[in-house]
Design an enzyme around this catalytic site. Structure first.
Site, PDB file in Angstrom:
ATOM      1  N   ASP A   5       0.837  -1.146   0.108  1.00  0.00           N
ATOM      2  CA  ASP A   5      -0.039   0.101  -0.120  1.00  0.00           C
ATOM      3  C   ASP A   5       1.020   1.341  -0.155  1.00  0.00           C
ATOM      4  O   ASP A   5       1.669   1.618   0.989  1.00  0.00           O
ATOM      5  CB  ASP A   5      -0.826   0.113   1.265  1.00  0.00           C
ATOM      6  N   GLU A  45      14.582 -13.911   0.921  1.00  0.00           N
ATOM      7  CA  GLU A  45      15.113 -15.209   1.796  1.00  0.00           C
ATOM      8  C   GLU A  45      14.217 -16.263   1.512  1.00  0.00           C
ATOM      9  O   GLU A  45      14.429 -17.470   2.093  1.00  0.00           O
ATOM     10  CB  GLU A  45      14.856 -14.598   3.368  1.00  0.00           C
TER      11      GLU A  45
HETATM   12  C1  GLC Z   1      -4.182   3.283  -0.622  1.00  0.00           C
HETATM   13  C2  GLC Z   1      -5.585   2.204  -0.414  1.00  0.00           C
HETATM   14  C3  GLC Z   1      -6.539   2.987  -0.058  1.00  0.00           C
HETATM   15  C4  GLC Z   1      -6.145   3.772   1.199  1.00  0.00           C
HETATM   16  C5  GLC Z   1      -5.153   4.297   1.242  1.00  0.00           C
HETATM   17  C6  GLC Z   1      -4.512   4.583   2.789  1.00  0.00           C
HETATM   18  O1  GLC Z   1      -4.453   4.028  -1.550  1.00  0.00           O
HETATM   19  O2  GLC Z   1      -5.583   1.804  -1.647  1.00  0.00           O
HETATM   20  O3  GLC Z   1      -7.647   2.384   0.122  1.00  0.00           O
HETATM   21  O4  GLC Z   1      -7.211   4.424   1.859  1.00  0.00           O
HETATM   22  O5  GLC Z   1      -3.880   3.733   0.730  1.00  0.00           O
HETATM   23  O6  GLC Z   1      -3.828   3.404   3.290  1.00  0.00           O
END
Ligand code: GLC
Length: 532
Positions: A203, A248
Protein backbone atom coordinates in the site's frame (compact mmCIF):
# COMPACT_ATOMS: atom_id res chain seq x y z
CA UNK A 1 2.23 -24.41 -20.31
CA UNK A 2 5.28 -25.16 -22.44
CA UNK A 3 8.18 -23.28 -23.90
CA UNK A 4 8.53 -20.45 -21.38
CA UNK A 5 11.44 -21.85 -19.41
CA UNK A 6 11.60 -20.99 -15.77
CA UNK A 7 9.89 -17.59 -15.81
CA UNK A 8 8.59 -16.65 -12.34
CA UNK A 9 4.84 -17.22 -12.06
CA UNK A 10 3.98 -13.54 -11.55
CA UNK A 11 5.34 -12.37 -14.91
CA UNK A 12 2.26 -12.18 -17.06
CA UNK A 13 0.04 -13.39 -14.22
CA UNK A 14 -3.63 -12.51 -13.81
CA UNK A 15 -4.55 -11.47 -10.27
CA UNK A 16 -8.06 -11.21 -8.86
CA UNK A 17 -8.48 -8.50 -6.22
CA UNK A 18 -10.92 -9.34 -3.46
CA UNK A 19 -12.35 -6.71 -1.14
CA UNK A 20 -13.05 -9.13 1.72
CA UNK A 21 -15.87 -7.11 3.34
CA UNK A 22 -17.84 -7.33 0.10
CA UNK A 23 -17.03 -10.73 -1.31
CA UNK A 24 -19.01 -13.33 0.65
CA UNK A 25 -20.35 -13.59 4.18
CA UNK A 26 -20.38 -16.99 5.92
CA UNK A 27 -21.28 -15.94 9.48
CA UNK A 28 -24.31 -13.83 8.58
CA UNK A 29 -23.19 -10.51 10.10
CA UNK A 30 -23.57 -8.64 6.81
CA UNK A 31 -19.79 -8.29 6.34
CA UNK A 32 -17.77 -10.65 4.14
CA UNK A 33 -15.24 -12.95 5.80
CA UNK A 34 -12.52 -15.51 5.05
CA UNK A 35 -14.81 -18.51 5.35
CA UNK A 36 -17.21 -16.87 2.89
CA UNK A 37 -14.29 -16.35 0.55
CA UNK A 38 -13.26 -19.97 0.98
CA UNK A 39 -16.77 -21.13 0.05
CA UNK A 40 -16.58 -19.20 -3.20
CA UNK A 41 -13.04 -20.10 -4.25
CA UNK A 42 -14.36 -22.28 -7.06
CA UNK A 43 -15.82 -19.15 -8.66
CA UNK A 44 -12.33 -17.65 -8.72
CA UNK A 45 -10.57 -20.83 -9.84
CA UNK A 46 -13.15 -21.39 -12.60
CA UNK A 47 -12.55 -17.88 -13.86
CA UNK A 48 -8.98 -18.98 -14.54
CA UNK A 49 -6.85 -16.40 -12.74
CA UNK A 50 -3.42 -17.19 -11.28
CA UNK A 51 -3.72 -15.50 -7.90
CA UNK A 52 -5.95 -13.68 -5.46
CA UNK A 53 -5.02 -10.50 -3.60
CA UNK A 54 -7.07 -9.69 -0.52
CA UNK A 55 -7.41 -6.10 0.68
CA UNK A 56 -6.26 -5.93 4.34
CA UNK A 57 -7.62 -8.56 6.72
CA UNK A 58 -5.37 -7.69 9.68
CA UNK A 59 -6.68 -6.48 13.02
CA UNK A 60 -8.01 -2.98 12.56
CA UNK A 61 -10.42 -0.47 14.10
CA UNK A 62 -11.61 -0.02 10.46
CA UNK A 63 -11.36 3.77 10.29
CA UNK A 64 -10.18 3.12 6.69
CA UNK A 65 -11.63 -0.41 6.33
CA UNK A 66 -8.45 -2.22 7.29
CA UNK A 67 -5.87 0.20 5.87
CA UNK A 68 -5.41 1.25 9.51
CA UNK A 69 -3.70 -1.79 11.03
CA UNK A 70 -3.58 -2.26 14.81
CA UNK A 71 -1.89 -5.69 14.64
CA UNK A 72 -0.08 -6.86 11.50
CA UNK A 73 0.32 -10.44 12.65
CA UNK A 74 -3.29 -11.40 13.24
CA UNK A 75 -6.62 -11.56 11.41
CA UNK A 76 -9.38 -9.17 12.42
CA UNK A 77 -12.24 -11.06 14.11
CA UNK A 78 -14.72 -9.66 11.56
CA UNK A 79 -12.90 -11.76 8.93
CA UNK A 80 -12.00 -14.84 11.00
CA UNK A 81 -8.80 -15.91 12.72
CA UNK A 82 -5.41 -17.40 11.88
CA UNK A 83 -6.89 -20.88 11.62
CA UNK A 84 -9.50 -19.77 9.03
CA UNK A 85 -6.72 -17.95 7.20
CA UNK A 86 -4.54 -21.07 7.08
CA UNK A 87 -7.51 -23.10 5.83
CA UNK A 88 -8.14 -20.54 3.11
CA UNK A 89 -4.52 -20.49 1.94
CA UNK A 90 -4.47 -24.30 1.75
CA UNK A 91 -7.77 -24.32 -0.15
CA UNK A 92 -6.54 -21.68 -2.60
CA UNK A 93 -3.22 -23.44 -3.17
CA UNK A 94 -5.12 -26.70 -3.67
CA UNK A 95 -6.94 -25.03 -6.57
CA UNK A 96 -3.78 -23.66 -8.13
CA UNK A 97 -4.36 -20.11 -6.86
CA UNK A 98 -1.56 -18.08 -5.28
CA UNK A 99 -2.44 -15.86 -2.33
CA UNK A 100 -1.31 -12.26 -1.94
CA UNK A 101 -1.87 -10.03 1.08
CA UNK A 102 -2.18 -6.25 1.24
CA UNK A 103 0.67 -4.96 3.41
CA UNK A 104 0.30 -1.42 4.75
CA UNK A 105 3.81 -0.11 5.45
CA UNK A 106 3.39 3.68 5.40
CA UNK A 107 1.19 3.99 8.47
CA UNK A 108 -0.33 1.99 11.30
CA UNK A 109 -3.59 2.54 13.12
CA UNK A 110 -3.46 5.08 15.95
CA UNK A 111 -4.56 2.10 18.06
CA UNK A 112 -1.51 0.03 17.18
CA UNK A 113 0.44 -0.66 20.42
CA UNK A 114 3.50 0.96 18.78
CA UNK A 115 1.67 4.25 18.38
CA UNK A 116 -0.09 4.00 21.75
CA UNK A 117 3.36 3.67 23.30
CA UNK A 118 4.87 6.37 21.09
CA UNK A 119 2.22 8.93 21.97
CA UNK A 120 2.30 8.13 25.72
CA UNK A 121 5.41 10.20 26.45
CA UNK A 122 8.12 12.18 24.71
CA UNK A 123 10.49 9.71 26.38
CA UNK A 124 8.81 6.58 25.03
CA UNK A 125 11.30 4.14 23.50
CA UNK A 126 9.05 4.18 20.44
CA UNK A 127 8.70 7.96 20.28
CA UNK A 128 10.84 8.09 17.16
CA UNK A 129 8.89 5.30 15.41
CA UNK A 130 6.51 8.00 14.18
CA UNK A 131 6.99 11.62 13.12
CA UNK A 132 6.52 13.92 16.12
CA UNK A 133 7.26 17.61 15.86
CA UNK A 134 6.89 20.47 18.35
CA UNK A 135 5.78 24.01 17.78
CA UNK A 136 2.73 26.12 18.08
CA UNK A 137 -0.60 24.24 18.45
CA UNK A 138 -2.17 26.63 15.94
CA UNK A 139 0.42 26.10 13.17
CA UNK A 140 1.26 22.64 11.77
CA UNK A 141 4.99 21.94 11.32
CA UNK A 142 4.82 22.09 7.52
CA UNK A 143 2.36 22.70 4.68
CA UNK A 144 1.66 19.02 3.82
CA UNK A 145 -1.95 18.08 3.36
CA UNK A 146 -3.54 14.71 3.98
CA UNK A 147 -4.65 12.67 0.95
CA UNK A 148 -8.10 12.70 2.52
CA UNK A 149 -8.13 16.51 2.96
CA UNK A 150 -7.05 18.85 5.77
CA UNK A 151 -3.58 19.19 7.27
CA UNK A 152 -1.38 16.09 7.41
CA UNK A 153 -0.76 16.86 11.09
CA UNK A 154 -2.74 16.37 14.29
CA UNK A 155 -1.89 18.07 17.58
CA UNK A 156 -1.73 15.62 20.44
CA UNK A 157 -2.57 17.06 23.83
CA UNK A 158 -0.88 14.29 25.84
CA UNK A 159 2.64 15.31 24.91
CA UNK A 160 1.84 18.65 23.27
CA UNK A 161 3.33 17.87 19.90
CA UNK A 162 2.14 17.24 16.36
CA UNK A 163 2.20 13.86 14.61
CA UNK A 164 2.23 13.28 10.86
CA UNK A 165 -0.46 11.35 8.96
CA UNK A 166 -0.62 11.42 5.16
CA UNK A 167 -4.11 9.86 5.42
CA UNK A 168 -6.58 9.95 8.35
CA UNK A 169 -5.55 11.18 11.81
CA UNK A 170 -6.22 7.53 12.82
CA UNK A 171 -3.38 6.49 10.44
CA UNK A 172 -0.10 7.93 11.82
CA UNK A 173 2.90 7.61 9.47
CA UNK A 174 5.66 5.24 10.52
CA UNK A 175 9.16 6.70 10.58
CA UNK A 176 11.08 4.33 8.29
CA UNK A 177 14.25 6.39 8.89
CA UNK A 178 14.41 4.55 12.21
CA UNK A 179 16.14 1.16 11.70
CA UNK A 180 14.02 -0.36 14.50
CA UNK A 181 10.91 0.35 12.41
CA UNK A 182 12.50 -1.38 9.43
CA UNK A 183 13.31 -4.46 11.50
CA UNK A 184 9.82 -4.59 13.05
CA UNK A 185 8.09 -4.19 9.69
CA UNK A 186 10.32 -6.82 8.07
CA UNK A 187 9.19 -9.20 10.80
CA UNK A 188 5.56 -8.64 9.82
CA UNK A 189 6.41 -9.79 6.29
CA UNK A 190 8.20 -12.89 7.57
CA UNK A 191 5.19 -13.76 9.74
CA UNK A 192 3.00 -14.18 6.64
CA UNK A 193 5.72 -15.56 4.37
CA UNK A 194 6.27 -18.28 6.97
CA UNK A 195 2.53 -19.06 6.74
CA UNK A 196 2.89 -19.63 3.01
CA UNK A 197 1.62 -16.45 1.36
CA UNK A 198 2.96 -15.87 -2.13
CA UNK A 199 3.54 -12.14 -1.86
CA UNK A 200 2.16 -8.74 -1.10
CA UNK A 201 0.50 -5.79 -2.70
CA UNK A 202 2.22 -2.93 -0.89
CA UNK A 203 0.00 0.00 0.00
CA UNK A 204 1.30 3.47 -1.05
CA UNK A 205 4.79 2.04 -0.67
CA UNK A 206 6.40 5.00 -2.45
CA UNK A 207 5.55 7.19 0.54
CA UNK A 208 7.71 5.36 3.09
CA UNK A 209 10.97 7.25 2.47
CA UNK A 210 10.94 10.76 3.95
CA UNK A 211 13.42 13.56 4.44
CA UNK A 212 13.58 13.78 8.26
CA UNK A 213 13.61 17.60 7.91
CA UNK A 214 10.07 17.30 6.45
CA UNK A 215 10.47 20.47 4.37
CA UNK A 216 7.47 22.37 2.97
CA UNK A 217 6.35 21.27 -0.49
CA UNK A 218 6.30 23.87 -3.29
CA UNK A 219 3.12 25.95 -3.22
CA UNK A 220 1.92 24.60 -6.61
CA UNK A 221 1.79 21.06 -5.15
CA UNK A 222 0.09 21.84 -1.85
CA UNK A 223 -3.43 21.11 -3.08
CA UNK A 224 -2.54 18.05 -5.15
CA UNK A 225 -2.89 14.63 -3.55
CA UNK A 226 0.54 13.99 -2.10
CA UNK A 227 0.41 10.28 -3.06
CA UNK A 228 0.04 11.34 -6.71
CA UNK A 229 3.42 13.09 -7.00
CA UNK A 230 5.55 12.20 -3.95
CA UNK A 231 8.80 10.56 -5.09
CA UNK A 232 11.62 10.61 -2.51
CA UNK A 233 14.97 8.84 -3.21
CA UNK A 234 15.08 7.61 0.41
CA UNK A 235 12.37 5.09 -0.50
CA UNK A 236 14.68 3.06 -2.74
CA UNK A 237 17.12 1.62 -0.15
CA UNK A 238 14.07 0.80 1.96
CA UNK A 239 12.56 -1.12 -0.96
CA UNK A 240 15.82 -3.02 -1.37
CA UNK A 241 15.61 -3.99 2.30
CA UNK A 242 12.02 -5.20 1.86
CA UNK A 243 12.98 -7.11 -1.27
CA UNK A 244 15.80 -8.87 0.54
CA UNK A 245 13.25 -10.23 3.03
CA UNK A 246 11.17 -11.70 0.20
CA UNK A 247 14.32 -13.10 -1.37
CA UNK A 248 15.02 -15.10 1.81
CA UNK A 249 12.13 -17.35 0.78
CA UNK A 250 11.85 -19.90 -2.02
CA UNK A 251 9.03 -19.91 -4.55
CA UNK A 252 9.14 -16.51 -6.27
CA UNK A 253 7.37 -14.48 -3.58
CA UNK A 254 6.28 -11.25 -5.20
CA UNK A 255 6.09 -7.56 -4.27
CA UNK A 256 3.60 -5.35 -6.10
CA UNK A 257 3.86 -1.65 -5.46
CA UNK A 258 0.99 0.76 -5.23
CA UNK A 259 2.94 3.72 -6.55
CA UNK A 260 0.42 6.35 -7.56
CA UNK A 261 2.71 8.17 -10.02
CA UNK A 262 1.41 8.30 -13.58
CA UNK A 263 4.57 8.81 -15.67
CA UNK A 264 6.31 5.51 -16.56
CA UNK A 265 9.68 7.34 -16.41
CA UNK A 266 9.09 7.89 -12.72
CA UNK A 267 7.72 4.40 -12.12
CA UNK A 268 10.89 2.97 -13.69
CA UNK A 269 12.99 3.76 -10.61
CA UNK A 270 10.80 1.58 -8.37
CA UNK A 271 12.05 -1.57 -10.08
CA UNK A 272 15.63 -0.62 -9.08
CA UNK A 273 18.21 -2.84 -10.75
CA UNK A 274 15.80 -5.72 -10.48
CA UNK A 275 16.28 -5.49 -6.71
CA UNK A 276 13.29 -3.39 -5.63
CA UNK A 277 9.63 -4.07 -6.55
CA UNK A 278 8.78 -6.95 -8.88
CA UNK A 279 5.66 -5.28 -10.27
CA UNK A 280 4.45 -1.67 -10.12
CA UNK A 281 0.89 -0.66 -10.93
CA UNK A 282 0.36 1.34 -14.12
CA UNK A 283 -2.61 3.40 -12.95
CA UNK A 284 -2.77 5.66 -15.98
CA UNK A 285 -4.99 3.16 -17.78
CA UNK A 286 -7.68 4.01 -15.23
CA UNK A 287 -7.49 7.71 -16.12
CA UNK A 288 -7.63 7.07 -19.86
CA UNK A 289 -11.03 5.66 -20.52
CA UNK A 290 -12.21 5.30 -24.11
CA UNK A 291 -9.24 6.73 -25.97
CA UNK A 292 -7.41 4.75 -28.67
CA UNK A 293 -4.59 7.26 -29.05
CA UNK A 294 -4.13 7.54 -25.28
CA UNK A 295 -3.77 3.78 -24.93
CA UNK A 296 -1.34 3.64 -27.86
CA UNK A 297 0.79 6.34 -26.22
CA UNK A 298 0.70 4.60 -22.86
CA UNK A 299 1.71 1.24 -24.33
CA UNK A 300 4.58 2.90 -26.19
CA UNK A 301 5.76 4.83 -23.13
CA UNK A 302 5.64 1.76 -20.91
CA UNK A 303 7.59 -0.20 -23.53
CA UNK A 304 10.19 2.57 -23.88
CA UNK A 305 10.53 3.98 -20.37
CA UNK A 306 10.38 0.98 -18.05
CA UNK A 307 13.64 -0.98 -17.73
CA UNK A 308 13.77 -3.72 -20.38
CA UNK A 309 13.33 -6.49 -17.82
CA UNK A 310 10.55 -4.75 -15.86
CA UNK A 311 7.00 -6.10 -15.81
CA UNK A 312 4.14 -3.62 -15.66
CA UNK A 313 0.97 -4.31 -13.66
CA UNK A 314 -2.18 -3.25 -15.51
CA UNK A 315 -5.32 -2.34 -13.68
CA UNK A 316 -8.77 -1.12 -14.74
CA UNK A 317 -10.46 -0.99 -11.35
CA UNK A 318 -9.95 -1.37 -7.63
CA UNK A 319 -11.56 -0.54 -4.30
CA UNK A 320 -10.59 3.15 -4.57
CA UNK A 321 -12.05 4.02 -7.97
CA UNK A 322 -15.38 3.81 -9.73
CA UNK A 323 -15.81 0.45 -11.45
CA UNK A 324 -14.65 0.39 -15.07
CA UNK A 325 -18.24 -0.06 -16.33
CA UNK A 326 -19.38 2.98 -14.34
CA UNK A 327 -16.42 5.12 -15.41
CA UNK A 328 -17.00 4.36 -19.08
CA UNK A 329 -20.79 4.39 -18.80
CA UNK A 330 -20.94 1.20 -20.88
CA UNK A 331 -20.51 -2.49 -20.19
CA UNK A 332 -19.59 -3.10 -23.82
CA UNK A 333 -16.68 -0.67 -23.58
CA UNK A 334 -15.63 -2.08 -20.21
CA UNK A 335 -15.40 -5.54 -21.80
CA UNK A 336 -13.28 -4.18 -24.66
CA UNK A 337 -10.80 -2.56 -22.28
CA UNK A 338 -10.69 -5.79 -20.29
CA UNK A 339 -9.62 -7.76 -23.36
CA UNK A 340 -7.00 -5.07 -23.96
CA UNK A 341 -5.67 -5.08 -20.38
CA UNK A 342 -5.54 -8.88 -20.32
CA UNK A 343 -3.51 -9.10 -23.52
CA UNK A 344 -0.88 -6.45 -22.74
CA UNK A 345 2.61 -7.46 -21.66
CA UNK A 346 2.66 -7.65 -17.87
CA UNK A 347 0.56 -8.82 -14.98
CA UNK A 348 -3.10 -7.79 -15.07
CA UNK A 349 -5.32 -7.17 -12.05
CA UNK A 350 -9.07 -7.80 -12.12
CA UNK A 351 -11.28 -6.21 -9.47
CA UNK A 352 -13.76 -8.77 -8.12
CA UNK A 353 -17.22 -8.17 -9.52
CA UNK A 354 -16.02 -6.68 -12.80
CA UNK A 355 -16.28 -10.20 -14.25
CA UNK A 356 -20.00 -10.10 -13.39
CA UNK A 357 -20.38 -6.82 -15.28
CA UNK A 358 -21.17 -4.90 -12.10
CA UNK A 359 -21.67 -1.15 -11.98
CA UNK A 360 -21.18 0.93 -8.83
CA UNK A 361 -23.95 0.83 -6.25
CA UNK A 362 -25.89 3.97 -5.62
CA UNK A 363 -25.24 4.50 -1.91
CA UNK A 364 -27.71 6.80 -0.14
CA UNK A 365 -26.20 9.41 2.17
CA UNK A 366 -27.35 7.64 5.31
CA UNK A 367 -25.60 4.41 4.25
CA UNK A 368 -22.26 5.92 3.30
CA UNK A 369 -19.33 4.45 5.16
CA UNK A 370 -16.14 5.69 3.54
CA UNK A 371 -14.67 9.06 4.52
CA UNK A 372 -14.05 10.04 0.91
CA UNK A 373 -17.04 8.38 -0.78
CA UNK A 374 -15.49 5.21 -2.26
CA UNK A 375 -18.49 3.04 -1.29
CA UNK A 376 -20.06 2.49 -4.74
CA UNK A 377 -17.32 0.13 -5.98
CA UNK A 378 -17.22 -1.69 -2.62
CA UNK A 379 -20.83 -2.97 -2.75
CA UNK A 380 -21.39 -6.66 -1.94
CA UNK A 381 -21.14 -9.21 -4.77
CA UNK A 382 -24.52 -10.73 -5.65
CA UNK A 383 -24.06 -14.51 -5.73
CA UNK A 384 -27.64 -15.66 -6.36
CA UNK A 385 -30.38 -14.21 -8.52
CA UNK A 386 -32.95 -13.97 -5.76
CA UNK A 387 -32.64 -11.54 -2.84
CA UNK A 388 -30.74 -11.57 -0.54
CA UNK A 389 -28.40 -12.78 -3.31
CA UNK A 390 -26.55 -15.28 -1.16
CA UNK A 391 -26.09 -12.83 1.76
CA UNK A 392 -28.25 -14.49 4.41
CA UNK A 393 -28.47 -12.98 7.89
CA UNK A 394 -27.96 -9.30 8.60
CA UNK A 395 -28.43 -6.70 5.87
CA UNK A 396 -25.09 -6.34 4.06
CA UNK A 397 -22.94 -3.41 5.14
CA UNK A 398 -23.57 -1.65 1.79
CA UNK A 399 -26.46 -1.91 -0.71
CA UNK A 400 -26.15 -4.19 -3.76
CA UNK A 401 -25.05 -2.87 -7.15
CA UNK A 402 -27.74 -2.20 -9.80
CA UNK A 403 -29.48 -5.22 -11.46
CA UNK A 404 -28.19 -7.78 -8.97
CA UNK A 405 -30.34 -10.52 -10.55
CA UNK A 406 -28.81 -10.19 -14.00
CA UNK A 407 -25.32 -9.59 -12.64
CA UNK A 408 -25.37 -12.28 -9.98
CA UNK A 409 -22.74 -15.00 -10.28
CA UNK A 410 -25.60 -17.49 -10.71
CA UNK A 411 -27.02 -15.71 -13.75
CA UNK A 412 -23.65 -14.85 -15.26
CA UNK A 413 -22.26 -18.35 -15.10
CA UNK A 414 -25.48 -19.80 -16.58
CA UNK A 415 -25.58 -17.49 -19.61
CA UNK A 416 -23.00 -18.48 -22.28
CA UNK A 417 -22.72 -14.95 -23.72
CA UNK A 418 -22.29 -13.23 -20.34
CA UNK A 419 -19.45 -10.99 -19.22
CA UNK A 420 -18.29 -13.83 -16.95
CA UNK A 421 -17.85 -16.20 -19.91
CA UNK A 422 -16.03 -13.51 -21.88
CA UNK A 423 -13.53 -13.01 -19.03
CA UNK A 424 -13.13 -16.74 -18.73
CA UNK A 425 -12.46 -17.16 -22.44
CA UNK A 426 -9.85 -14.39 -22.46
CA UNK A 427 -8.13 -15.81 -19.38
CA UNK A 428 -8.15 -19.33 -20.85
CA UNK A 429 -6.56 -18.10 -24.08
CA UNK A 430 -3.95 -16.21 -22.09
CA UNK A 431 -3.11 -19.09 -19.79
CA UNK A 432 -2.05 -21.46 -22.55
CA UNK A 433 -0.24 -18.89 -24.68
CA UNK A 434 3.43 -18.08 -24.00
CA UNK A 435 3.06 -15.12 -26.38
CA UNK A 436 0.28 -13.59 -24.28
CA UNK A 437 1.88 -14.36 -20.95
CA UNK A 438 5.46 -13.48 -21.70
CA UNK A 439 5.85 -12.27 -25.27
CA UNK A 440 7.21 -8.96 -26.54
CA UNK A 441 4.77 -6.35 -27.89
CA UNK A 442 4.89 -4.76 -31.33
CA UNK A 443 2.33 -2.12 -32.17
CA UNK A 444 0.86 -2.28 -35.67
CA UNK A 445 -0.34 0.53 -37.90
CA UNK A 446 -4.09 0.77 -37.77
CA UNK A 447 -6.89 3.08 -38.96
CA UNK A 448 -7.94 6.04 -36.82
CA UNK A 449 -9.60 4.99 -33.58
CA UNK A 450 -8.11 1.49 -33.79
CA UNK A 451 -5.33 0.04 -31.66
CA UNK A 452 -3.55 -3.06 -32.95
CA UNK A 453 -0.57 -4.94 -31.59
CA UNK A 454 1.12 -8.27 -31.78
CA UNK A 455 2.58 -10.33 -28.98
CA UNK A 456 5.33 -12.80 -29.83
CA UNK A 457 7.20 -15.49 -27.92
CA UNK A 458 9.48 -17.70 -29.97
CA UNK A 459 7.44 -18.70 -33.02
CA UNK A 460 4.10 -18.07 -31.40
CA UNK A 461 2.20 -14.88 -32.18
CA UNK A 462 -1.09 -13.45 -31.04
CA UNK A 463 -2.66 -10.33 -32.49
CA UNK A 464 -5.07 -7.95 -30.77
CA UNK A 465 -7.21 -5.39 -32.59
CA UNK A 466 -9.30 -2.94 -30.61
CA UNK A 467 -11.87 -0.81 -32.42
CA UNK A 468 -12.82 2.28 -30.40
CA UNK A 469 -15.02 3.62 -33.23
CA UNK A 470 -18.81 3.42 -33.22
CA UNK A 471 -18.82 1.67 -36.60
CA UNK A 472 -17.15 -1.50 -37.87
CA UNK A 473 -13.67 -1.14 -39.36
CA UNK A 474 -11.65 -3.07 -41.87
CA UNK A 475 -8.29 -4.16 -40.46
CA UNK A 476 -6.61 -6.60 -42.87
CA UNK A 477 -3.65 -8.54 -41.47
CA UNK A 478 -0.80 -10.04 -43.47
CA UNK A 479 -1.53 -13.68 -42.56
CA UNK A 480 -4.91 -15.47 -42.25
CA UNK A 481 -6.11 -15.40 -38.65
CA UNK A 482 -8.62 -17.22 -36.48
CA UNK A 483 -10.58 -15.55 -33.68
CA UNK A 484 -9.80 -16.81 -30.21
CA UNK A 485 -12.04 -14.26 -28.50
CA UNK A 486 -14.22 -11.47 -29.88
CA UNK A 487 -15.99 -9.13 -27.47
CA UNK A 488 -18.81 -8.73 -30.04
CA UNK A 489 -19.41 -12.46 -29.38
CA UNK A 490 -18.44 -13.77 -32.82
CA UNK A 491 -17.58 -17.36 -31.87
CA UNK A 492 -14.02 -18.45 -31.06
CA UNK A 493 -12.52 -20.63 -33.79
CA UNK A 494 -14.10 -18.71 -36.67
CA UNK A 495 -12.01 -17.21 -39.45
CA UNK A 496 -11.14 -13.54 -39.06
CA UNK A 497 -12.71 -11.74 -42.04
CA UNK A 498 -10.68 -8.51 -41.59
CA UNK A 499 -13.62 -6.78 -39.92
CA UNK A 500 -13.80 -5.68 -36.29
CA UNK A 501 -17.30 -4.73 -35.14
CA UNK A 502 -18.08 -1.31 -33.65
CA UNK A 503 -16.69 -0.85 -30.11
CA UNK A 504 -15.18 -4.33 -30.04
CA UNK A 505 -11.87 -6.07 -29.59
CA UNK A 506 -10.60 -9.32 -31.07
CA UNK A 507 -7.83 -11.65 -29.99
CA UNK A 508 -6.49 -13.57 -32.97
CA UNK A 509 -4.05 -16.35 -33.66
CA UNK A 510 -2.59 -17.36 -37.03
CA UNK A 511 -4.75 -19.84 -38.95
CA UNK A 512 -1.58 -21.82 -39.80
CA UNK A 513 -0.49 -23.70 -37.85
CA UNK A 514 -3.87 -24.32 -36.22
CA UNK A 515 -4.31 -23.17 -32.59
CA UNK A 516 -2.56 -25.22 -29.94
CA UNK A 517 -4.50 -28.08 -28.54
CA UNK A 518 -6.51 -26.71 -25.64
CA UNK A 519 -6.61 -23.17 -26.91
CA UNK A 520 -10.10 -23.44 -28.26
CA UNK A 521 -11.12 -25.70 -25.43
CA UNK A 522 -11.43 -22.70 -23.23
CA UNK A 523 -12.89 -24.39 -20.22
CA UNK A 524 -10.08 -26.48 -18.85
CA UNK A 525 -9.16 -25.98 -15.20
CA UNK A 526 -6.35 -23.76 -13.90
CA UNK A 527 -2.91 -25.30 -13.52
CA UNK A 528 -1.82 -26.29 -10.03
CA UNK A 529 0.51 -23.98 -8.12
CA UNK A 530 4.04 -24.60 -9.29
CA UNK A 531 2.99 -25.99 -12.66
CA UNK A 532 2.44 -22.67 -14.44
C1 GLC B 1 -4.23 3.12 -0.61
C2 GLC B 1 -5.45 2.22 -0.52
C3 GLC B 1 -6.60 3.03 -0.01
C4 GLC B 1 -6.26 3.55 1.36
C5 GLC B 1 -4.96 4.34 1.34
C6 GLC B 1 -4.42 4.54 2.74
O1 GLC B 1 -4.37 4.09 -1.57
O2 GLC B 1 -5.68 1.63 -1.75
O3 GLC B 1 -7.78 2.28 0.05
O4 GLC B 1 -7.31 4.38 1.83
O5 GLC B 1 -3.93 3.66 0.65
O6 GLC B 1 -3.96 3.34 3.28
Amino acid sequence: MTGTGSAPWWQGASVYQIYPRSFADADGDGVGDLTGLDHHLDHVADLGVDAIWMSPVFRSPMADNGYDVSEYCDIDPVFGDLATFDTLVAAAHGRGLRVLLDWVPNHTSAEHPWFVDSRSSRDSVRRDWYYWRGGDPATPPNNWRSNFGGPAWTWDDTTEQWYLHLFLPQQPDLNWNNPEVQVAMHETLRFWLDRGVDGFRMDVVHLIGKDPALPDVPERLVDRHIAGWYDDPRTHPLLRGIRSVLDEYPGDRVSIGEVNLRDPRRLAGYYGDGDELHLVFTFRGMDLGWDAAGWARLIDEVGRDLPAQAWPAWVLGNHDEKRVRTRLGSLRRAEVLTLLALTLRGATFIYAGDELGLADADVATDRRVDVVGRDGCRAPLPWLREPPHGWTGATPWLPFPPDPQQHSAEAQTAEPTSTWHLYRDILAARRVSPALRLGATTRRDAPAGVLAFQRRFGDETRTVVVNFNDSAVNVPLSEPQVRLVDTSRAPGGTTYDDVVAAESAVLLCPAHPPPLHGELDLHESAPGVGEA
